[in-house]
Design an enzyme around this catalytic site. Structure first.
Site, PDB file in Angstrom:
ATOM      1  N   ARG A 186       0.871  -1.177   0.000  1.00  0.00           N
ATOM      2  CA  ARG A 186       0.000   0.000   0.000  1.00  0.00           C
ATOM      3  C   ARG A 186       0.902   1.219   0.000  1.00  0.00           C
ATOM      4  O   ARG A 186       1.606   1.498   0.976  1.00  0.00           O
ATOM      5  CB  ARG A 186      -0.894  -0.014   1.241  1.00  0.00           C
ATOM      6  CG  ARG A 186      -1.930   1.119   1.263  1.00  0.00           C
ATOM      7  CD  ARG A 186      -2.991   0.901   0.213  1.00  0.00           C
ATOM      8  NE  ARG A 186      -4.164   1.744   0.437  1.00  0.00           N
ATOM      9  CZ  ARG A 186      -4.536   2.744  -0.350  1.00  0.00           C
ATOM     10  NH1 ARG A 186      -3.790   3.049  -1.412  1.00  0.00           N
ATOM     11  NH2 ARG A 186      -5.623   3.433  -0.095  1.00  0.00           N
TER      12      ARG A 186
ATOM     13  N   GLU B 290       0.647   4.493   0.305  1.00  0.00           N
ATOM     14  CA  GLU B 290       0.587   5.560   1.307  1.00  0.00           C
ATOM     15  C   GLU B 290       1.203   5.139   2.642  1.00  0.00           C
ATOM     16  O   GLU B 290       1.604   5.978   3.439  1.00  0.00           O
ATOM     17  CB  GLU B 290      -0.861   5.990   1.534  1.00  0.00           C
ATOM     18  CG  GLU B 290      -1.745   4.950   2.165  1.00  0.00           C
ATOM     19  CD  GLU B 290      -3.190   5.421   2.294  1.00  0.00           C
ATOM     20  OE1 GLU B 290      -3.674   5.453   3.442  1.00  0.00           O
ATOM     21  OE2 GLU B 290      -3.810   5.742   1.272  1.00  0.00           O
TER      22      GLU B 290
ATOM     23  N   THR C  95       3.849   2.554   2.965  1.00  0.00           N
ATOM     24  CA  THR C  95       5.232   2.043   2.969  1.00  0.00           C
ATOM     25  C   THR C  95       6.083   2.416   1.760  1.00  0.00           C
ATOM     26  O   THR C  95       7.255   2.060   1.703  1.00  0.00           O
ATOM     27  CB  THR C  95       5.215   0.507   3.074  1.00  0.00           C
ATOM     28  OG1 THR C  95       4.473  -0.036   1.969  1.00  0.00           O
ATOM     29  CG2 THR C  95       4.587   0.039   4.374  1.00  0.00           C
ATOM     30  N   ARG C  96       5.507   3.149   0.808  1.00  0.00           N
ATOM     31  CA  ARG C  96       6.257   3.441  -0.420  1.00  0.00           C
ATOM     32  C   ARG C  96       7.561   4.198  -0.163  1.00  0.00           C
ATOM     33  O   ARG C  96       8.609   3.882  -0.747  1.00  0.00           O
ATOM     34  CB  ARG C  96       5.408   4.265  -1.396  1.00  0.00           C
ATOM     35  CG  ARG C  96       6.135   4.629  -2.690  1.00  0.00           C
ATOM     36  CD  ARG C  96       5.318   5.572  -3.553  1.00  0.00           C
ATOM     37  NE  ARG C  96       4.007   5.041  -3.842  1.00  0.00           N
ATOM     38  CZ  ARG C  96       3.757   4.132  -4.782  1.00  0.00           C
ATOM     39  NH1 ARG C  96       4.755   3.642  -5.498  1.00  0.00           N
ATOM     40  NH2 ARG C  96       2.533   3.697  -4.988  1.00  0.00           N
TER      41      ARG C  96
ATOM     42  N   GLU D 275      -4.766  -7.422  -6.574  1.00  0.00           N
ATOM     43  CA  GLU D 275      -3.383  -7.842  -6.769  1.00  0.00           C
ATOM     44  C   GLU D 275      -3.105  -9.095  -5.934  1.00  0.00           C
ATOM     45  O   GLU D 275      -2.492 -10.057  -6.415  1.00  0.00           O
ATOM     46  CB  GLU D 275      -2.470  -6.695  -6.326  1.00  0.00           C
ATOM     47  CG  GLU D 275      -1.067  -6.709  -6.879  1.00  0.00           C
ATOM     48  CD  GLU D 275      -0.340  -5.420  -6.506  1.00  0.00           C
ATOM     49  OE1 GLU D 275      -0.339  -4.489  -7.323  1.00  0.00           O
ATOM     50  OE2 GLU D 275       0.198  -5.335  -5.386  1.00  0.00           O
TER      51      GLU D 275
END
Length: 231
Positions: free
Chosen positions: A22, A24, A26-27, A89
């Site tokens: 996700r 927002e 962990t990017r 996904e």
């Protein structure tokens, strides 16, 4: 657009690893550090770099990327289940996981396995808006199946130190890839003969390197090792 590392490609797959996460959550931290650690190790990795998903369904390109990846790392965070994109996904990943060609490894970043399995706590809150959707049951099933896989729970490994966990993950994925490269029809070359030697010399006689070949490569998460040894 997707970021990929410049590395050698596996025989049957375009990517060694596919990262599911996700954005927002962990990017810009955990996933970014993990991606760069993998690529620096020469592991060809797919990371979707789209900040905002357009539409409700995952694209055909992303589906093909999942199918073209040998391993999946699923980073479960508090808001993972709030995204229908992430859940679609995950369904595709679990579909591929059921074949002998792919392997999925969950990472429980800031949620517990039981929260993912039962859709309780933070995961229940994130999933709330999907309860009445047509795909809700298949998403729940995928979450349950993924939570039952062997993986990593951040808070219980290295006292929550992300950098140490990432190092461990990269090492274990590297071993898995080494096992894949050295396999012939699913077996390590010469391993059958070497396993028979255990009966004569005992486990101690195998030595550290063979121990790693037998277990760290094939069974990197410990519990399966214990099961095999009757521990």
């Amino acid at each position: 657009m997707a970021s990929t590392s410049a590395s050698s490609i596996q025989k049957s797959f375009k990517y060694d690893v596919f990262l599911s996460f996700r954005g927002e959550d962990t990017r810009k931290n955990f996933v970014d550090h993990l991606y760069h650690a993998l690529t620096q190790k020469g592991i060809y990795t797919y990371r979707d770099d789209e900040e905002i998903k357009k539409g409700e369904k995952i694209s055909g390109e992303l589906i093909r990327s999942i199918e073209d990846s040998k391993f999946y790392i699923i980073v479960f965070s508090k808001n993972y289940a709030s995204s229908s994109w992430c859940l679609d996904e995950l369904v595709k990943i679990m579909e591929c996981q059921k074949t002998n060609e792919h392997t999925a490894f969950p990472v429980f970043y800031d949620v517990e396995p039981t929260e993912v399995r039962k859709q309780s706590g933070a995961v229940e809150k994130a999933f709330e808006k999907h309860k009445e959707e047509e795909s809700a049951e298949k998403w729940r099933k995928a979450l349950r199946e993924a939570a039952d896989l062997a993986g990593w729970e951040l808070k219980n490994i290295f006292d929550g130190h992300e950098a140490k966990l990432i190092t461990k993950m990269v090492e274990e994925i590297s071993l898995e890839l080494r096992f894949t490269d050295s396999s012939v029809d699913g077996k390590l070359v010469g391993m059958e003969t070497r396993v028979k030697d255990v009966g004569y010399g005992g486990w101690e006689g195998l030595g550290r390197q063979l121990w790693q070949e037998l277990f760290l490569i094939k069974y990197p998460f410990g519990s399966k090792v214990q099961a095999l040894l009757g521990m």
